[in-house]
Write an enzyme that holds these catalytic residues in place. Structure first.
Site, PDB file in Angstrom:
ATOM      1  N   ASP A 167       0.839  -1.197   0.000  1.00  0.00           N
ATOM      2  CA  ASP A 167       0.000   0.000   0.000  1.00  0.00           C
ATOM      3  C   ASP A 167       0.876   1.251   0.000  1.00  0.00           C
ATOM      4  OD1 ASP A 167      -2.074  -1.733   0.527  1.00  0.00           O
ATOM      5  OD2 ASP A 167      -2.009  -1.349   2.702  1.00  0.00           O
TER       6      ASP A 167
HETATM    7  N1  URA Z   1      -0.932  -5.759   4.356  1.00  0.00           N
HETATM    8  C1  URA Z   1      -1.425  -4.509   4.297  1.00  0.00           C
HETATM    9  O1  URA Z   1      -2.412  -4.192   4.937  1.00  0.00           O
HETATM   10  N2  URA Z   1      -0.787  -3.615   3.513  1.00  0.00           N
HETATM   11  C2  URA Z   1       0.318  -3.890   2.797  1.00  0.00           C
HETATM   12  O2  URA Z   1       0.856  -3.018   2.117  1.00  0.00           O
HETATM   13  C3  URA Z   1       0.804  -5.206   2.875  1.00  0.00           C
HETATM   14  C4  URA Z   1       0.171  -6.113   3.662  1.00  0.00           C
END
Ligand code: URA
Length: 239
Positions: free
Chosen positions: A106
């Site tokens: 993310d």
């Molecule tokens: N889990 C999440 O919530 N975000 C990420 O970027 C990776 C794993």
């Protein structure tokens, strides 16, 4: 790669574009095999025998490259978007190679992300059946109770009809306001760690991916990368 492969695969394996893009190029008549335009992406090519040209340029298999980037927060894991936000590609530009990220982090998550032109390796790393663990360092709001740790480890409903599978969780530190933990999952559901923590009632304030398989982010500074060697790849694929 096998001695015989379809034309789209030969081009994508040469490390110049994705399979979808190379299929378009072929259909648009930009590719010749042994001097003749071939518009069928599924045309079989004998490697080492047939000669392939794209726009008049001879295509040969490119050397494989594997990169571990320490992604900063605020950076997206895809090609540019309409908001002009920085992308992971901005951080590996100087390599001047066609690379694709293996999975995604993310925008608000930092840490280890692998980029490569070896799509088979990427698939092996992501495939849930290979079960390569991914470990995250999490700072969550509030104090996580024993029964909530149990739920995280056992697997729980994370909304949208999805459940997380078993995970390994370890408390690193706790204060009256915050909890820091290491959480290891073997799946890659969208925003999985954040959704797991939200499902037990805790908001994630900071999320860093610190390990994939047996390969740790170590001391790669934020915003920089390391070119991986055979030893590193073995670590990445180890459970
Ligand atoms: N889990 C999440 O919530 N975000 C990420 O970027 C990776 C794993």
């Amino acid at each position: 790669m096998k001695a015989r492969a379809t034309l789209d695969r030969v081009l994508s394996k040469a490390g110049i574009a994705s399979r979808t893009t190379t299929r378009e190029w072929i259909e648009n008549g930009r590719v010749k095999v042994n001097g003749k335009v071939v518009r069928d992406p599924d045309h079989w090519v004998e490697q080492g025998k047939d000669v392939v040209h794209l726009d008049g340029r001879r295509i040969k298999a490119e050397k494989k490259i594997y990169v571990a980037l320490n992604k900063p927060t605020g950076v997206i894991t895809s090609h540019g978007d309409n908001q002009n936000r920085p992308t992971v590609y901005d951080y590996v530009k100087q390599l001047d190679r066609w690379l694709i990220p293996v999975g995604r982090l993310d925008m608000d998550t930092s840490g280890l992300i692998v980029l490569t032109n070896d799509t088979d390796f990427g698939e092996a790393l992501l495939n849930p059946t290979t079960g390569i663990p991914k470990t995250y360092y999490v700072k969550a709001a509030g104090v996580v109770s024993d029964s909530q740790y149990f739920d995280l480890a056992y697997g729980l409903d994370i909304g949208r009809g999805e459940r997380s599978g078993p995970s390994v969780v370890r408390e690193v530190r706790a204060s009256p306001k915050y909890t820091w933990m290491e959480l290891t999952i073997t799946e890659g559901k969208n925003r999985q760690v954040r959704r797991m923590c939200e499902a037990i009632g805790h908001v994630v304030l900071k999320l860093v991916r610190i390990r994939i398989g047996g390969f740790s982010l170590g001391d790669i500074p934020v915003g920089t990368f390391k070119i991986l060697d055979a030893k590193d790849l073995k670590k990445l694929l180890s459970r």
